[in-house]
Enzyme design. Structure first.
Site, mmCIF file in Angstrom:
data_model
loop_
_atom_site.group_PDB
_atom_site.id
_atom_site.type_symbol
_atom_site.label_atom_id
_atom_site.label_comp_id
_atom_site.label_asym_id
_atom_site.label_seq_id
_atom_site.Cartn_x
_atom_site.Cartn_y
_atom_site.Cartn_z
ATOM 1 C CD GLU A 120 -2.948 0.619 2.447
ATOM 2 O OE1 GLU A 120 -3.294 1.597 3.138
ATOM 3 O OE2 GLU A 120 -3.290 -0.539 2.696
ATOM 4 C CG ASP A 121 1.455 3.005 3.095
ATOM 5 O OD1 ASP A 121 0.498 3.347 2.366
ATOM 6 O OD2 ASP A 121 1.344 2.882 4.327
#
EC number: 3.1.7.2
Length: 179
Positions: A66-67
């Site tokens: 996600e990051d």
């Protein structure tokens, strides 16, 4: 007899630290982000008494796709289909608007596997503990309060997963007047 983390677990920890190395939390001290993923895995091990290494490794990696520039393919290649499947289950789709991602977290929480629910509970617990003492940079008090309310809606759909974690979360919600 003492148990020690496996070599694969330590490789996972090192990978998470490398991938998150330039990220900071939004707290006033700009804490290294990797502390959060380590906290989530530690909460599961120490407070929830989880010994499932796949869960503990996925906790370290729960934000890596996600990051960071990591992909599910990278995670599967390095740590196998089990860990990758858990990471996939707890990863938000960043192509969606933030409000939609938050709505889906509430909606999909109850449908998650028990192992993914554990990671989600520990993630919320760590985030809420931090929010109890820190207002993230750029957040209003109202936004901070809305996070507590939203987190409770997610947690309510994860209930029946781990009594230890749920009791700790309920104490936070009680202190905020949400129970």
């Amino acid at each position: 007899m003492a148990t020690y983390p496996s070599a694969k677990f330590m490789e996972c920890l090192q990978y998470a630290a490398f991938k998150h190395r330039q990220q900071r939390r939004k707290d006033p001290l700009e804490t290294p982000y990797v502390n959060h993923v380590i906290n989530v895995s530690t909460i599961l091990s120490v407070e929830a008494c989880i010994t499932d290494e796949g869960v503990l490794m996925a906790a370290l990696l729960h934000d890596v796709v996600e990051d960071t520039d990591a992909s599910f393919e990278d995670v599967e290649k390095l740590f196998g289909p089990d860990v990758c499947g858990l990471v996939r289950e707890v990863t938000d789709d960043k192509s969606l608007e933030k409000q939609e991602r938050k709505r889906l977290q509430i909606k999909n929480a109850a449908k998650s596997s028990c192992r993914a629910k554990l990671i989600k509970l520990a993630d919320k617990l760590d985030n809420l503990r931090d929010l109890q003492v820190n207002t993230p940079t750029g957040w209003t008090e109202e936004r901070r309060e809305q996070y507590f309310i939203w987190a409770k809606m997610v947690v309510d759909n994860l209930r029946g997963t781990n009594a230890n974690l749920e009791l700790k979360l309920d104490e936070i919600f009680r202190q905020r007047g949400l129970l």
